[in-house]
Design a protein around this motif. Sequence first.
Motif, PDB file in Angstrom:
ATOM      1  N   ALA A 291       0.833  -1.204   0.000  1.00 48.89           N
ATOM      2  CA  ALA A 291       0.000   0.000   0.000  1.00 48.89           C
ATOM      3  C   ALA A 291       0.868   1.255   0.000  1.00 48.89           C
ATOM      4  CB  ALA A 291      -0.923  -0.008   1.216  1.00 48.89           C
ATOM      5  N   THR A 292       1.966   1.217   0.755  1.00 45.20           N
ATOM      6  CA  THR A 292       2.894   2.347   0.796  1.00 45.20           C
ATOM      7  C   THR A 292       3.420   2.673  -0.589  1.00 45.20           C
ATOM      8  OG1 THR A 292       3.610   1.831   3.044  1.00 45.20           O
ATOM      9  CG2 THR A 292       5.111   3.137   1.704  1.00 45.20           C
ATOM     10  N   CYS A 293       3.892   1.655  -1.287  1.00 44.21           N
ATOM     11  CA  CYS A 293       4.483   1.858  -2.609  1.00 44.21           C
ATOM     12  C   CYS A 293       3.448   2.381  -3.612  1.00 44.21           C
ATOM     13  CB  CYS A 293       5.088   0.553  -3.108  1.00 44.21           C
ATOM     14  SG  CYS A 293       6.547   0.018  -2.154  1.00 44.21           S
ATOM     15  N   VAL A 294       2.236   1.872  -3.543  1.00 45.89           N
ATOM     16  CA  VAL A 294       1.180   2.348  -4.451  1.00 45.89           C
ATOM     17  C   VAL A 294       0.879   3.819  -4.176  1.00 45.89           C
ATOM     18  CG1 VAL A 294      -1.249   2.094  -5.078  1.00 45.89           C
ATOM     19  CG2 VAL A 294       0.189   0.064  -4.793  1.00 45.89           C
ATOM     20  N   VAL A 295       0.809   4.187  -2.898  1.00 50.23           N
ATOM     21  CA  VAL A 295       0.542   5.587  -2.544  1.00 50.23           C
ATOM     22  C   VAL A 295       1.673   6.485  -3.033  1.00 50.23           C
ATOM     23  CG1 VAL A 295       0.317   7.206  -0.615  1.00 50.23           C
ATOM     24  CG2 VAL A 295      -0.946   5.047  -0.588  1.00 50.23           C
ATOM     25  N   PHE A 296       2.931   6.066  -2.814  1.00 49.80           N
ATOM     26  CA  PHE A 296       4.062   6.869  -3.281  1.00 49.80           C
ATOM     27  C   PHE A 296       4.014   7.049  -4.800  1.00 49.80           C
ATOM     28  CE2 PHE A 296       6.866   5.703   0.582  1.00 49.80           C
ATOM     29  CZ  PHE A 296       6.507   6.879   1.230  1.00 49.80           C
ATOM     30  N   ALA A 297       3.596   6.016  -5.511  1.00 51.13           N
ATOM     31  CA  ALA A 297       3.536   6.113  -6.971  1.00 51.13           C
ATOM     32  C   ALA A 297       2.587   7.217  -7.420  1.00 51.13           C
ATOM     33  CB  ALA A 297       3.104   4.773  -7.563  1.00 51.13           C
ATOM     34  N   PHE A 298       1.527   7.472  -6.661  1.00 55.31           N
ATOM     35  CA  PHE A 298       0.541   8.496  -7.020  1.00 55.31           C
ATOM     36  C   PHE A 298       1.049   9.919  -6.770  1.00 55.31           C
ATOM     37  CE2 PHE A 298      -2.667   5.077  -6.826  1.00 55.31           C
ATOM     38  CZ  PHE A 298      -3.363   5.373  -7.997  1.00 55.31           C
ATOM     39  N   SER A 299       2.217  10.062  -6.125  1.00 55.59           N
ATOM     40  CA  SER A 299       2.713  11.411  -5.832  1.00 55.59           C
ATOM     41  C   SER A 299       3.318  12.097  -7.051  1.00 55.59           C
ATOM     42  CB  SER A 299       3.745  11.353  -4.698  1.00 55.59           C
ATOM     43  OG  SER A 299       4.885  10.613  -5.099  1.00 55.59           O
ATOM     44  N   ALA A 300       3.605  11.336  -8.099  1.00 57.01           N
ATOM     45  CA  ALA A 300       4.167  11.931  -9.314  1.00 57.01           C
ATOM     46  C   ALA A 300       3.079  12.696 -10.074  1.00 57.01           C
ATOM     47  CB  ALA A 300       4.762  10.846 -10.206  1.00 57.01           C
ATOM     48  N   GLY A 366      17.317   1.448  -9.833  1.00 58.06           N
ATOM     49  CA  GLY A 366      16.849   0.815 -11.065  1.00 58.06           C
ATOM     50  C   GLY A 366      15.336   0.827 -11.184  1.00 58.06           C
ATOM     51  N   LEU A 367      14.652   0.536 -10.083  1.00 57.39           N
ATOM     52  CA  LEU A 367      13.188   0.478 -10.116  1.00 57.39           C
ATOM     53  C   LEU A 367      12.554   1.870 -10.142  1.00 57.39           C
ATOM     54  CD1 LEU A 367      12.389  -2.401  -7.576  1.00 57.39           C
ATOM     55  CD2 LEU A 367      12.085  -2.455 -10.055  1.00 57.39           C
ATOM     56  N   LEU A 368      12.984   2.746  -9.231  1.00 61.35           N
ATOM     57  CA  LEU A 368      12.268   4.011  -9.040  1.00 61.35           C
ATOM     58  C   LEU A 368      12.658   5.076 -10.058  1.00 61.35           C
ATOM     59  CD1 LEU A 368      12.284   4.177  -5.146  1.00 61.35           C
ATOM     60  CD2 LEU A 368      10.682   3.032  -6.697  1.00 61.35           C
ATOM     61  N   THR A 369      13.964   5.233 -10.294  1.00 59.86           N
ATOM     62  CA  THR A 369      14.352   6.239 -11.282  1.00 59.86           C
ATOM     63  C   THR A 369      14.244   5.701 -12.700  1.00 59.86           C
ATOM     64  OG1 THR A 369      16.707   5.618 -11.162  1.00 59.86           O
ATOM     65  CG2 THR A 369      15.919   7.302  -9.626  1.00 59.86           C
ATOM     66  N   GLY A 370      14.347   4.381 -12.847  1.00 65.45           N
ATOM     67  CA  GLY A 370      14.271   3.797 -14.188  1.00 65.45           C
ATOM     68  C   GLY A 370      12.857   3.546 -14.670  1.00 65.45           C
ATOM     69  N   LEU A 371      11.984   3.057 -13.779  1.00 69.74           N
ATOM     70  CA  LEU A 371      10.628   2.666 -14.188  1.00 69.74           C
ATOM     71  C   LEU A 371       9.544   3.579 -13.654  1.00 69.74           C
ATOM     72  CD1 LEU A 371      10.914  -1.214 -13.714  1.00 69.74           C
ATOM     73  CD2 LEU A 371      11.203   0.110 -15.821  1.00 69.74           C
ATOM     74  N   GLY A 372       9.879   4.463 -12.735  1.00 72.48           N
ATOM     75  CA  GLY A 372       8.891   5.412 -12.229  1.00 72.48           C
ATOM     76  C   GLY A 372       7.816   4.740 -11.396  1.00 72.48           C
ATOM     77  N   ALA A 373       6.558   5.094 -11.658  1.00 73.63           N
ATOM     78  CA  ALA A 373       5.435   4.572 -10.880  1.00 73.63           C
ATOM     79  C   ALA A 373       5.357   3.049 -10.951  1.00 73.63           C
ATOM     80  CB  ALA A 373       4.132   5.201 -11.356  1.00 73.63           C
ATOM     81  N   LEU A 374       5.645   2.488 -12.120  1.00 73.67           N
ATOM     82  CA  LEU A 374       5.634   1.026 -12.250  1.00 73.67           C
ATOM     83  C   LEU A 374       6.672   0.405 -11.327  1.00 73.67           C
ATOM     84  CD1 LEU A 374       4.737  -1.601 -13.604  1.00 73.67           C
ATOM     85  CD2 LEU A 374       6.396  -1.135 -15.442  1.00 73.67           C
ATOM     86  N   GLY A 375       7.809   1.072 -11.162  1.00 72.11           N
ATOM     87  CA  GLY A 375       8.833   0.562 -10.259  1.00 72.11           C
ATOM     88  C   GLY A 375       8.346   0.478  -8.825  1.00 72.11           C
ATOM     89  N   VAL A 377       5.249  -0.066  -7.899  1.00 70.21           N
ATOM     90  CA  VAL A 377       4.325  -1.204  -7.826  1.00 70.21           C
ATOM     91  C   VAL A 377       5.110  -2.523  -7.765  1.00 70.21           C
ATOM     92  CG1 VAL A 377       2.475  -2.443  -9.012  1.00 70.21           C
ATOM     93  CG2 VAL A 377       2.499   0.064  -9.004  1.00 70.21           C
ATOM     94  N   LEU A 378       6.162  -2.629  -8.592  1.00 70.37           N
ATOM     95  CA  LEU A 378       6.979  -3.845  -8.563  1.00 70.37           C
ATOM     96  C   LEU A 378       7.680  -4.015  -7.219  1.00 70.37           C
ATOM     97  CD1 LEU A 378       8.588  -3.706 -12.136  1.00 70.37           C
ATOM     98  CD2 LEU A 378       6.730  -5.187 -11.346  1.00 70.37           C
ATOM     99  N   LEU A 379       8.158  -2.920  -6.661  1.00 70.23           N
ATOM    100  CA  LEU A 379       8.806  -2.985  -5.351  1.00 70.23           C
ATOM    101  C   LEU A 379       7.807  -3.423  -4.288  1.00 70.23           C
ATOM    102  CD1 LEU A 379      11.324  -2.453  -3.599  1.00 70.23           C
ATOM    103  CD2 LEU A 379      10.547  -0.085  -3.357  1.00 70.23           C
ATOM    104  N   GLY A 380       6.612  -2.869  -4.310  1.00 70.73           N
ATOM    105  CA  GLY A 380       5.576  -3.280  -3.362  1.00 70.73           C
ATOM    106  C   GLY A 380       5.233  -4.747  -3.502  1.00 70.73           C
ATOM    107  N   GLY A 381       5.169  -5.223  -4.751  1.00 73.13           N
ATOM    108  CA  GLY A 381       4.906  -6.642  -4.972  1.00 73.13           C
ATOM    109  C   GLY A 381       6.008  -7.518  -4.424  1.00 73.13           C
ATOM    110  N   LEU A 382       7.256  -7.044  -4.527  1.00 75.35           N
ATOM    111  CA  LEU A 382       8.387  -7.784  -3.973  1.00 75.35           C
ATOM    112  C   LEU A 382       8.278  -7.878  -2.457  1.00 75.35           C
ATOM    113  CD1 LEU A 382      11.170  -9.114  -4.559  1.00 75.35           C
ATOM    114  CD2 LEU A 382      12.191  -6.843  -4.294  1.00 75.35           C
TER     115      LEU A 382
END
Length: 416
Positions: A291-300, A366-375, A377-382
């Motif tokens: 949930a944290t990672c999904v919320v952070f993704a929405f800040s962009a 790699g995840l956050l600066t490379g993939l952005g919001a998708l990164g 979500v992938l991190l949260g899934g991990l």
Amino acid sequence: MPRLLPPAGPQRTLALAQLSNSVGDGVYYVTSVLYFTHVVGLAPARIGLGLTVAWAVGSVVGVPLGRTADRRGPRGTAVLLALATGSAVASFLIVRDFLPFLVAACLYATAQSGLAAARQALLAGLVSEQERTGVLAHLQSTLNAGLAVGAAIGGLAVSYGTAPAYRMVFAVDAVSFLLCALLLSRLPAVAPAAVTAVGAAQGVRFQVLRDRPYVVVTLLNAVLLLRMPLLSLGLPLWITERTSAPEWLVSALFVLNTGAVMLFQVRTARSVRGPATAARAIRRSGVLALATCVVFAFSARQSSAVAVAVLLAGSVLLVAAEMLQSAGSWQLGFDLAPPERIGEYQGFFGTGTTIARTLGPLVLTGLLTGLGALGWVLLGGLFLAASSALSPVTRWAAGTRRCDAPASVAAARPAV
């Protein structure tokens, strides 16, 4: 302070030693890179290489040093390693080139890794199983308080920006470990642990490396510990590069995290009482981390005000996930370790922190600066996958402990 410190006795002395230790760590975290670049004159790439090598060495020697604490006694081992850490910090004051820096950094990382394992073995000998997680929660609160104090002291050196100011706070860092050693020496002695009959017969030196369930638990926990560089590296990069939030929010979120852990870690840990409740707490932390990672993704791509609000909400979820994961991992790290090998097993369990600190920057950038919001979500899934996998692995590990129980001996008791 009543919320931070446990009741008077060995528990409080351990907490005060932790407080002194973490003040030194706070000073080091804030000033070390600037000191090595501006005062010593090392290139940033060389600093990164040296620290990576040092922590890799520290992670390897953590297990044998933990085993030394088991066999020779954790109090004396912890005192010597605290003194070694202080000496390593003091040696940074005379470092002027890369090779001496690398040697000093390896000594620092080695002593720190061994000290963490020896201190855990000492805690196990002085505190009952039922009280350990609660005491560790108090230690985590004092750790955060010490980091905050140390960061403030280091901030003074950064604000002055002079070589004498940096050297002064490094001296404070060294003295903090001397005080830690003094406090640890005042604790009751704990008798060295006996070696199991099976272990002695088979000549097993480092049993933890053959304990597959514990190894898997440690690796899964290392994945969850990626939250550590998330706060210090991943989130600052995300805020400055992908959102319109002001840069001062990075500091504000650090203060929020530190303050929340200081106030609520002890309360959060009360629900953890054994491997089953520990696995449940970690599973809940994985849901919160997702949930944290999904919320952070929405800040962009939000306005500044909206981005600040979203990042604050995500940070609240993050600290809740952190406190649950910490409480659960402490319980598992102790409960799944043979009582006669607490130091050895805690030395290995502590490598999860080193793995997260070493590989975390690569994974997060790699995840956050490379993939952005998708990164995100992938991190949260991990996080969710690792926390969910810990439940069956914990049952597997607990089952092997029940099978091995007849071969083990009683835990060490405080020496009279």
